[in-house]
Design a protein around this motif. Sequence first.
Motif, PDB file in Angstrom:
ATOM      1  N   TRP A 113     107.447  87.884  62.752  1.00 19.06           N
ATOM      2  CA  TRP A 113     106.334  87.130  63.300  1.00 19.06           C
ATOM      3  C   TRP A 113     105.121  88.039  63.411  1.00 19.06           C
ATOM      4  O   TRP A 113     105.241  89.230  63.616  1.00 19.06           O
ATOM      5  CB  TRP A 113     106.689  86.494  64.639  1.00 19.06           C
ATOM      6  CG  TRP A 113     107.112  87.430  65.698  1.00 19.06           C
ATOM      7  CD1 TRP A 113     106.329  88.022  66.646  1.00 19.06           C
ATOM      8  CD2 TRP A 113     108.428  87.912  65.937  1.00 19.06           C
ATOM      9  NE1 TRP A 113     107.070  88.830  67.464  1.00 19.06           N
ATOM     10  CE2 TRP A 113     108.387  88.786  67.049  1.00 19.06           C
ATOM     11  CE3 TRP A 113     109.670  87.703  65.333  1.00 19.06           C
ATOM     12  CZ2 TRP A 113     109.506  89.441  67.550  1.00 19.06           C
ATOM     13  CZ3 TRP A 113     110.784  88.351  65.841  1.00 19.06           C
ATOM     14  CH2 TRP A 113     110.685  89.202  66.935  1.00 19.06           C
ATOM     15  N   GLU A 114     103.950  87.424  63.221  1.00 26.36           N
ATOM     16  CA  GLU A 114     102.702  88.168  63.343  1.00 26.36           C
ATOM     17  C   GLU A 114     101.656  87.284  64.000  1.00 26.36           C
ATOM     18  O   GLU A 114     101.671  86.076  63.850  1.00 26.36           O
ATOM     19  CB  GLU A 114     102.214  88.630  61.973  1.00 26.36           C
ATOM     20  CG  GLU A 114     101.813  87.514  61.053  1.00 26.36           C
ATOM     21  CD  GLU A 114     101.370  87.999  59.681  1.00 26.36           C
ATOM     22  OE1 GLU A 114     101.507  89.196  59.402  1.00 26.36           O
ATOM     23  OE2 GLU A 114     100.881  87.181  58.910  1.00 26.36           O
ATOM     24  N   GLU A 115     100.776  87.915  64.746  1.00 29.10           N
ATOM     25  CA  GLU A 115      99.698  87.194  65.393  1.00 29.10           C
ATOM     26  C   GLU A 115      98.625  86.868  64.363  1.00 29.10           C
ATOM     27  O   GLU A 115      98.274  87.690  63.527  1.00 29.10           O
ATOM     28  CB  GLU A 115      99.107  88.071  66.494  1.00 29.10           C
ATOM     29  CG  GLU A 115      98.024  87.400  67.285  1.00 29.10           C
ATOM     30  CD  GLU A 115      97.426  88.321  68.325  1.00 29.10           C
ATOM     31  OE1 GLU A 115      96.286  88.039  68.730  1.00 29.10           O
ATOM     32  OE2 GLU A 115      98.065  89.303  68.708  1.00 29.10           O
ATOM     33  N   ILE A 116      98.123  85.643  64.411  1.00 25.04           N
ATOM     34  CA  ILE A 116      97.044  85.228  63.489  1.00 25.04           C
ATOM     35  C   ILE A 116      95.813  84.835  64.266  1.00 25.04           C
ATOM     36  O   ILE A 116      95.842  84.608  65.435  1.00 25.04           O
ATOM     37  CB  ILE A 116      97.469  84.092  62.534  1.00 25.04           C
ATOM     38  CG1 ILE A 116      97.995  82.889  63.300  1.00 25.04           C
ATOM     39  CG2 ILE A 116      98.493  84.612  61.565  1.00 25.04           C
ATOM     40  CD1 ILE A 116      98.277  81.700  62.446  1.00 25.04           C
TER      41      ILE A 116
ATOM     42  N   THR B 124     103.907  78.011  61.771  1.00 22.11           N
ATOM     43  CA  THR B 124     102.894  78.506  62.684  1.00 22.11           C
ATOM     44  C   THR B 124     103.226  77.988  64.071  1.00 22.11           C
ATOM     45  O   THR B 124     103.558  76.814  64.232  1.00 22.11           O
ATOM     46  CB  THR B 124     101.498  78.024  62.255  1.00 22.11           C
ATOM     47  OG1 THR B 124     101.274  78.445  60.908  1.00 22.11           O
ATOM     48  CG2 THR B 124     100.427  78.601  63.141  1.00 22.11           C
ATOM     49  N   LEU B 125     103.126  78.864  65.067  1.00 21.54           N
ATOM     50  CA  LEU B 125     103.497  78.502  66.432  1.00 21.54           C
ATOM     51  C   LEU B 125     102.424  78.965  67.408  1.00 21.54           C
ATOM     52  O   LEU B 125     102.198  80.165  67.548  1.00 21.54           O
ATOM     53  CB  LEU B 125     104.844  79.147  66.790  1.00 21.54           C
ATOM     54  CG  LEU B 125     105.404  78.853  68.165  1.00 21.54           C
ATOM     55  CD1 LEU B 125     105.789  77.390  68.289  1.00 21.54           C
ATOM     56  CD2 LEU B 125     106.631  79.725  68.413  1.00 21.54           C
ATOM     57  N   PRO B 126     101.729  78.021  68.077  1.00 22.12           N
ATOM     58  CA  PRO B 126     100.792  78.421  69.137  1.00 22.12           C
ATOM     59  C   PRO B 126     101.585  78.673  70.426  1.00 22.12           C
ATOM     60  O   PRO B 126     102.298  77.792  70.899  1.00 22.12           O
ATOM     61  CB  PRO B 126      99.868  77.211  69.269  1.00 22.12           C
ATOM     62  CG  PRO B 126     100.652  76.056  68.741  1.00 22.12           C
ATOM     63  CD  PRO B 126     101.652  76.609  67.760  1.00 22.12           C
ATOM     64  N   ALA B 127     101.489  79.853  70.980  1.00 21.17           N
ATOM     65  CA  ALA B 127     102.258  80.214  72.167  1.00 21.17           C
ATOM     66  C   ALA B 127     101.610  79.639  73.414  1.00 21.17           C
ATOM     67  O   ALA B 127     100.439  79.865  73.674  1.00 21.17           O
ATOM     68  CB  ALA B 127     102.378  81.728  72.277  1.00 21.17           C
ATOM     69  N   GLU B 128     102.389  78.896  74.169  1.00 16.92           N
ATOM     70  CA  GLU B 128     101.944  78.315  75.428  1.00 16.92           C
ATOM     71  C   GLU B 128     102.558  79.098  76.578  1.00 16.92           C
ATOM     72  O   GLU B 128     103.348  80.012  76.368  1.00 16.92           O
ATOM     73  CB  GLU B 128     102.361  76.850  75.492  1.00 16.92           C
ATOM     74  CG  GLU B 128     101.762  76.006  74.386  1.00 16.92           C
ATOM     75  CD  GLU B 128     102.337  74.593  74.360  1.00 16.92           C
ATOM     76  OE1 GLU B 128     103.184  74.275  75.211  1.00 16.92           O
ATOM     77  OE2 GLU B 128     101.929  73.827  73.485  1.00 16.92           O
TER      78      GLU B 128
ATOM     79  N   GLY C 153      98.618  81.831  74.723  1.00 13.57           N
ATOM     80  CA  GLY C 153      97.275  81.637  74.214  1.00 13.57           C
ATOM     81  C   GLY C 153      97.049  82.182  72.805  1.00 13.57           C
ATOM     82  O   GLY C 153      95.969  82.016  72.263  1.00 13.57           O
ATOM     83  N   LYS C 154      98.037  82.834  72.225  1.00  7.33           N
ATOM     84  CA  LYS C 154      97.889  83.372  70.869  1.00  7.33           C
ATOM     85  C   LYS C 154      98.676  82.505  69.893  1.00  7.33           C
ATOM     86  O   LYS C 154      99.586  81.788  70.264  1.00  7.33           O
ATOM     87  CB  LYS C 154      98.368  84.816  70.812  1.00  7.33           C
ATOM     88  CG  LYS C 154      97.512  85.733  71.670  1.00  7.33           C
ATOM     89  CD  LYS C 154      97.904  87.167  71.506  1.00  7.33           C
ATOM     90  CE  LYS C 154      96.976  88.051  72.340  1.00  7.33           C
ATOM     91  NZ  LYS C 154      97.318  89.455  72.214  1.00  7.33           N
TER      92      LYS C 154
END
Length: 128
Positions: free
Chosen positions: A125-128, A100-104, A62-63
């Motif tokens: 990698w960092e959360e955006i 950019t990668l949306p984590a599923e 979800g991030k």
Amino acid sequence: MKLLLFFAVGAAACWLMWEKGYYVIQKKIAVAFIGRRGKNRWGASMTSATGWTKRVLPLEEGKKYRLYYDVNLTDGDIVVEILHDKKIVLTLDANSRTATLPAEKGRYILGTRFKKASGDYELKWEEI
């Protein structure tokens, strides 16, 4: 009996370390290979490395994450692949260094392939 218990505990420990992203599966030949890891980064310095490494990438469902690939090679090639459900969802190399990668839901695997590579690389990698 003790030997069987020893192997069972060892296998369970390896599996737990793999799930948390600490255990690396690898097949490589190199004159020198020094891996570096941190909370949100993974990299290595190498000389004449050929082969591959794989590890679990600890992304939360979800991030959204921004990935940075920094590479400084004097010879050869390094390709970083992100796999999700055994399919390549992202490839980073010398030509494409950010994504950019949306984590599923599911497990993400960080795979690195080397071909006669000399130099160093780092994936952050960092959360955006």
